[in-house]
Design a protein around this motif. Structure first.
Motif, PDB file in Angstrom:
ATOM      1  N   ASN A 223       0.828  -1.204   0.000  1.00  0.00           N
ATOM      2  CA  ASN A 223       0.000   0.000   0.000  1.00  0.00           C
ATOM      3  C   ASN A 223       0.867   1.261   0.000  1.00  0.00           C
ATOM      4  O   ASN A 223       0.530   2.267  -0.644  1.00  0.00           O
ATOM      5  CB  ASN A 223      -0.934  -0.011   1.213  1.00  0.00           C
ATOM      6  N   GLU A 226       2.351   1.808  -3.554  1.00  0.00           N
ATOM      7  CA  GLU A 226       1.445   2.475  -4.491  1.00  0.00           C
ATOM      8  C   GLU A 226       1.511   3.988  -4.335  1.00  0.00           C
ATOM      9  O   GLU A 226       1.481   4.739  -5.313  1.00  0.00           O
ATOM     10  CB  GLU A 226       0.009   1.980  -4.281  1.00  0.00           C
ATOM     11  N   ASP A 298     -12.326  -0.267  -2.661  1.00  0.00           N
ATOM     12  CA  ASP A 298     -11.902   1.129  -2.555  1.00  0.00           C
ATOM     13  C   ASP A 298     -11.368   1.641  -3.887  1.00  0.00           C
ATOM     14  O   ASP A 298     -11.645   2.776  -4.278  1.00  0.00           O
ATOM     15  CB  ASP A 298     -10.817   1.264  -1.473  1.00  0.00           C
ATOM     16  N   LYS A 299     -10.609   0.802  -4.592  1.00  0.00           N
ATOM     17  CA  LYS A 299     -10.089   1.197  -5.907  1.00  0.00           C
ATOM     18  C   LYS A 299     -11.234   1.415  -6.898  1.00  0.00           C
ATOM     19  O   LYS A 299     -11.228   2.364  -7.694  1.00  0.00           O
ATOM     20  CB  LYS A 299      -9.132   0.134  -6.439  1.00  0.00           C
ATOM     21  N   ASN A 301     -14.355   2.182  -6.164  1.00  0.00           N
ATOM     22  CA  ASN A 301     -15.095   3.384  -5.778  1.00  0.00           C
ATOM     23  C   ASN A 301     -14.356   4.656  -6.165  1.00  0.00           C
ATOM     24  O   ASN A 301     -14.983   5.689  -6.436  1.00  0.00           O
ATOM     25  CB  ASN A 301     -15.350   3.380  -4.263  1.00  0.00           C
ATOM     26  N   SER A 302     -13.031   4.584  -6.198  1.00  0.00           N
ATOM     27  CA  SER A 302     -12.252   5.750  -6.621  1.00  0.00           C
ATOM     28  C   SER A 302     -12.361   5.970  -8.128  1.00  0.00           C
ATOM     29  O   SER A 302     -12.161   7.088  -8.615  1.00  0.00           O
ATOM     30  CB  SER A 302     -10.776   5.562  -6.239  1.00  0.00           C
ATOM     31  N   TYR A 303     -12.698   4.920  -8.834  1.00  0.00           N
ATOM     32  CA  TYR A 303     -12.758   4.980 -10.295  1.00  0.00           C
ATOM     33  C   TYR A 303     -14.135   5.413 -10.795  1.00  0.00           C
ATOM     34  O   TYR A 303     -14.252   6.294 -11.641  1.00  0.00           O
ATOM     35  CB  TYR A 303     -12.380   3.629 -10.889  1.00  0.00           C
ATOM     36  N   PHE A 305     -17.998   6.932 -10.268  1.00  0.00           N
ATOM     37  CA  PHE A 305     -18.783   7.839  -9.422  1.00  0.00           C
ATOM     38  C   PHE A 305     -19.775   7.046  -8.577  1.00  0.00           C
ATOM     39  O   PHE A 305     -20.011   7.348  -7.415  1.00  0.00           O
ATOM     40  CB  PHE A 305     -19.528   8.857 -10.290  1.00  0.00           C
ATOM     41  N   SER A 306     -20.344   6.005  -9.174  1.00  0.00           N
ATOM     42  CA  SER A 306     -21.292   5.127  -8.476  1.00  0.00           C
ATOM     43  C   SER A 306     -21.225   3.734  -9.088  1.00  0.00           C
ATOM     44  O   SER A 306     -20.992   3.591 -10.289  1.00  0.00           O
ATOM     45  CB  SER A 306     -22.712   5.676  -8.592  1.00  0.00           C
ATOM     46  N   GLN A 341     -23.814  -1.904  -2.854  1.00  0.00           N
ATOM     47  CA  GLN A 341     -23.707  -0.631  -3.566  1.00  0.00           C
ATOM     48  C   GLN A 341     -24.469  -0.609  -4.882  1.00  0.00           C
ATOM     49  O   GLN A 341     -24.360   0.337  -5.657  1.00  0.00           O
ATOM     50  CB  GLN A 341     -22.232  -0.304  -3.811  1.00  0.00           C
ATOM     51  N   HIS A 425      -5.319  -2.314 -12.843  1.00  0.00           N
ATOM     52  CA  HIS A 425      -5.005  -1.843 -11.492  1.00  0.00           C
ATOM     53  C   HIS A 425      -4.732  -3.062 -10.615  1.00  0.00           C
ATOM     54  O   HIS A 425      -5.598  -3.936 -10.467  1.00  0.00           O
ATOM     55  CB  HIS A 425      -6.174  -1.037 -10.923  1.00  0.00           C
TER      56      HIS A 425
END
Length: 441
Positions: A223, A226, A298-299, A301-303, A305-306, A341, A425
């Motif tokens: 981590n 990265e 998490d990756k 969700n960072s990419y 929007f929803s 989600q 990724h």
């Protein structure tokens, strides 16, 4: 030697088959009628490379048998093994109900001097309790001794480990009893280490806790890599060249799972707590692993929007390759969060689908091939490093609307993914971006 084994789960079955292969007469005992009938036909209840073949061979050669009758199994035995499950209690401690019940059953039917061997993973001091149960419930005035013989089998390579393991640990208070178990295991040709019972019990927990610690450590380093644009694979290789560290268990990913590491780390924390010792390091290991299991979410969700309405392909469901074991698999938490989600999840695993259907959210869909899972998906997540997945042609990712991969096991070379125009990724390595990809929504 005539050996009875109580329990035909992962440990009991592999132990029984392996002991029969080196020439012992083995009877495996289980209370599940249907399971025993299938075992008699050579049908293994678990996926483990090489197990079914060895099981059928030794049944045919009449060295291996199965029964639901404790009396029949124990009466003629020279040694009885306890290999039942020790599931996790809510507080993290080991549930010893099945171990204690097995000891009571043994006590009912032993009519001659007997050695009882524990293969189940049990807290330090449990063998003393087993001996007390045996002495309390025995019907005949016979001598009973208890020996700790913990297992160190890796799922997916358990048969190999039985014959080519690093060591066999024998814990006993009697040299005579230890020697008997040493002779039983001598044909394996694996180094034998004899010690006292409590040390043998602790060796099992300490070994798994240390390996879990290496995994969580390298994941923390990944981590940081990265964030610093370093490559965890180069870092791990450089570390592993140091003989004091070694290269094993330095592969970054989305954490450990299965039936051993999660359960045994929590149990050891509880064991330490019982003697008023705060095992802070191991608590950190557990916390890091829980966090690491959701790092791909998490990756993702960072990419995006929803994730609502997104179709996500999940490749690999078992906690590791070459097994169908879903216990503590990362796929459980990952698919649960994806569904939560609002994503549509379609999953593929070459072996574990049957078991996965029993533990995953019923809204998870299952594909019969990698191509089917990828077809029309918005993103792919790799959770298990099956050979079929690691060796697939990266061009298959173009079955997706746009090839976007989040790899939790670092299965592919980033340069290869770049050459195949796949946005990639992974864990602890620089991401591979594709300039022509549209902006995600």
């Amino acid at each position: 030697m005539k050996i009875a084994i109580i329990g035909t789960g992962y440990v009991g079955l592999v132990t029984g088959v392996s002991l029969s292969e080196i020439g012992h007469q083995v009877t495996c005992i289980d209370i599940d009628d249907g399971k025993v009938e299938r075992l008699k036909k050579g049908i293994s209840p678990i996926h483990e490379p090489g197990l079914s073949e060895l099981m059928s061979k030794n049944i045919e050669e009449q060295r291996l048998s199965f029964t639901t009758n404790h009396q029949d199994g124990i009466r003629e035995a020279d040694v009885v093994y306890i290999a039942v499950g020790t599931p996790e209690n809510e507080d993290g401690s080991a549930d010893l109900y099945y171990v204690e019940e097995a000891a009571k059953e043994i006590a009912k039917y032993i009519s001659k001097d007997m050695i009882v061997v524990t293969k189940s993973t049990i807290p330090v001091g449990t063998n003393d309790k087993i001996l007390q149960i045996l002495q309390k419930h025995r019907i005949y005035d016979v001598k009973v001794e208890v020996v700790s013989n913990p297992e160190f089998l890796r799922e997916g390579s358990a048969i190999h480990d039985s014959f080519y393991g690093d060591r066999i640990v024998i814990g006993a208070e009697s040299e005579e009893a230890a020697t008997v178990i040493e002779e039983i295991n001598r044909p394996f040709g694996v180094p034998i280490f004899k010690t006292d019972i409590k040390s043998a019990e602790m060796i099992k927990y300490a070994s798994n806790a240390f390996l879990a610690t290496k995994i969580s450590f390298i994941n923390e380093i990944s981590n940081i890599c990265e964030l610093l644009d370093a490559n965890i694979e180069n870092v791990a290789k450089g570390m592993g060249l140091d003989k004091r560290i070694g290269e094993q268990f330095l592969k970054a990913g989305i954490g450990y799972g299965g039936s051993c590491f999660p359960k045994d780390t929590k149990a050891l924390i509880q064991i330490a707590g019982n003697v008023k010792y705060d095992f802070e390091l191991l608590k950190g290991v557990v916390n890091v692993n829980q966090k690491q299991q959701r790092i791909l979410i998490d990756k993702l969700n960072s990419y995006f929007f929803s994730l609502k309405g997104k179709r996500i392909a999940v490749l690999g469901l078992a906690f590791k390759p070459d097994t169908d074991d879903m216990r503590e698999a990362a796929s459980i938490k990952v698919t649960e969060e994806l569904i939560k989600q609002g994503a549509e999840v379609i999953a593929y695993d070459p072996v574990a689908v049957k078991n996965a259907k029993g533990v995953l959210d019923p809204r998870v869909q299952f594909a019969s091939s990698i191509e089917e899972a990828l077809g029309g998906s918005d993103a792919a997540m790799i959770l298990t490093e099956w050979k079929e997945i690691k060796t697939m042609d990266p061009q298959l990712f173009h079955c997706m609307d746009q090839p976007l991969v989040f790899d939790g096991r670092n299965c592919f070379d980033p340069e290869s993914m770049k050459n195949n125009q796949v946005e990639y990724h992974s864990i602890g390595r620089p991401a591979v971006a594709v300039p022509s990809r549209t902006v995600p929504l």
